[in-house]
Design a protein around this motif. Structure first.
Motif, PDB file in Angstrom:
ATOM      1  N   ILE A  17       0.834  -1.199   0.000  1.00 26.63           N
ATOM      2  CA  ILE A  17       0.000   0.000   0.000  1.00 26.63           C
ATOM      3  C   ILE A  17       0.869   1.249   0.000  1.00 26.63           C
ATOM      4  O   ILE A  17       0.595   2.202  -0.732  1.00 26.63           O
ATOM      5  CB  ILE A  17      -0.991  -0.031   1.176  1.00 26.63           C
ATOM      6  CG1 ILE A  17      -1.988  -1.172   0.948  1.00 26.63           C
ATOM      7  CG2 ILE A  17      -1.708   1.314   1.323  1.00 26.63           C
ATOM      8  CD1 ILE A  17      -2.938  -1.428   2.075  1.00 26.63           C
ATOM      9  N   ALA A  20       2.167   1.813  -3.476  1.00 20.22           N
ATOM     10  CA  ALA A  20       1.115   2.325  -4.354  1.00 20.22           C
ATOM     11  C   ALA A  20       0.875   3.812  -4.108  1.00 20.22           C
ATOM     12  O   ALA A  20       0.742   4.593  -5.059  1.00 20.22           O
ATOM     13  CB  ALA A  20      -0.175   1.540  -4.162  1.00 20.22           C
ATOM     14  N   VAL A  21       0.826   4.209  -2.851  1.00 23.95           N
ATOM     15  CA  VAL A  21       0.614   5.624  -2.516  1.00 23.95           C
ATOM     16  C   VAL A  21       1.779   6.463  -3.032  1.00 23.95           C
ATOM     17  O   VAL A  21       1.578   7.517  -3.643  1.00 23.95           O
ATOM     18  CB  VAL A  21       0.421   5.813  -0.994  1.00 23.95           C
ATOM     19  CG1 VAL A  21       0.432   7.295  -0.633  1.00 23.95           C
ATOM     20  CG2 VAL A  21      -0.869   5.163  -0.525  1.00 23.95           C
ATOM     21  N   ARG A  26      -2.427   8.921  -3.418  1.00 19.93           N
ATOM     22  CA  ARG A  26      -3.392   8.354  -2.474  1.00 19.93           C
ATOM     23  C   ARG A  26      -4.710   7.960  -3.145  1.00 19.93           C
ATOM     24  O   ARG A  26      -5.263   6.899  -2.873  1.00 19.93           O
ATOM     25  CB  ARG A  26      -3.665   9.341  -1.334  1.00 19.93           C
ATOM     26  CG  ARG A  26      -4.585   8.784  -0.264  1.00 19.93           C
ATOM     27  CD  ARG A  26      -4.685   9.660   0.951  1.00 19.93           C
ATOM     28  NE  ARG A  26      -3.402   9.930   1.558  1.00 19.93           N
ATOM     29  CZ  ARG A  26      -2.796   9.120   2.433  1.00 19.93           C
ATOM     30  NH1 ARG A  26      -3.360   8.006   2.768  1.00 19.93           N
ATOM     31  NH2 ARG A  26      -1.633   9.441   2.948  1.00 19.93           N
ATOM     32  N   ALA A  29      -4.292   4.779  -5.262  1.00 21.57           N
ATOM     33  CA  ALA A  29      -4.053   3.637  -4.371  1.00 21.57           C
ATOM     34  C   ALA A  29      -5.354   3.213  -3.687  1.00 21.57           C
ATOM     35  O   ALA A  29      -5.624   2.017  -3.535  1.00 21.57           O
ATOM     36  CB  ALA A  29      -2.997   3.984  -3.330  1.00 21.57           C
ATOM     37  N   TYR A  33      -6.872  -0.484  -3.802  1.00 27.19           N
ATOM     38  CA  TYR A  33      -6.963  -1.308  -2.593  1.00 27.19           C
ATOM     39  C   TYR A  33      -8.255  -1.147  -1.815  1.00 27.19           C
ATOM     40  O   TYR A  33      -8.558  -1.955  -0.941  1.00 27.19           O
ATOM     41  CB  TYR A  33      -5.768  -1.027  -1.678  1.00 27.19           C
ATOM     42  CG  TYR A  33      -4.490  -1.565  -2.250  1.00 27.19           C
ATOM     43  CD1 TYR A  33      -4.290  -2.938  -2.377  1.00 27.19           C
ATOM     44  CD2 TYR A  33      -3.484  -0.726  -2.681  1.00 27.19           C
ATOM     45  CE1 TYR A  33      -3.130  -3.444  -2.916  1.00 27.19           C
ATOM     46  CE2 TYR A  33      -2.320  -1.224  -3.221  1.00 27.19           C
ATOM     47  CZ  TYR A  33      -2.150  -2.587  -3.323  1.00 27.19           C
ATOM     48  OH  TYR A  33      -1.005  -3.091  -3.864  1.00 27.19           O
ATOM     49  N   MET A  38      -6.960   0.926   2.976  1.00 25.59           N
ATOM     50  CA  MET A  38      -6.185   2.162   3.120  1.00 25.59           C
ATOM     51  C   MET A  38      -6.294   2.692   4.546  1.00 25.59           C
ATOM     52  O   MET A  38      -5.300   3.114   5.133  1.00 25.59           O
ATOM     53  CB  MET A  38      -6.683   3.212   2.127  1.00 25.59           C
ATOM     54  CG  MET A  38      -6.412   2.879   0.685  1.00 25.59           C
ATOM     55  SD  MET A  38      -4.677   2.937   0.248  1.00 25.59           S
ATOM     56  CE  MET A  38      -4.357   4.680   0.426  1.00 25.59           C
TER      57      MET A  38
END
Length: 58
Positions: A17, A20-21, A26, A29, A33, A38
């Motif tokens: 995560i 991805a962020v 954000r 992501a 997810y 998150m």
């Protein structure tokens, strides 16, 4: 990917995560997810920075 991230969160790992962020932002992501994963990752990261949290081995 959500299942893998969920499994990692259960072990206290937020790497997927976080990556991805960092790489997509954000919002993207969160689309990947989901809101709940998150939120849990942010809670875990926040708790890890807290001086009140103790981590031990069993």
């Amino acid at each position: 990917m959500r299942a893998q991230a969920r499994g990692e969160l259960m072990r206290g790992v937020t790497d997927l995560i976080d990556l991805a962020v960092d790489s997509m932002g954000r919002e993207a992501a969160e689309q990947l997810y989901g809101t709940e994963l998150m939120r849990r990752a942010r809670q875990l990261a926040s708790a890890a920075r807290s001086s009140h949290m103790t981590i031990t081995h069993r």
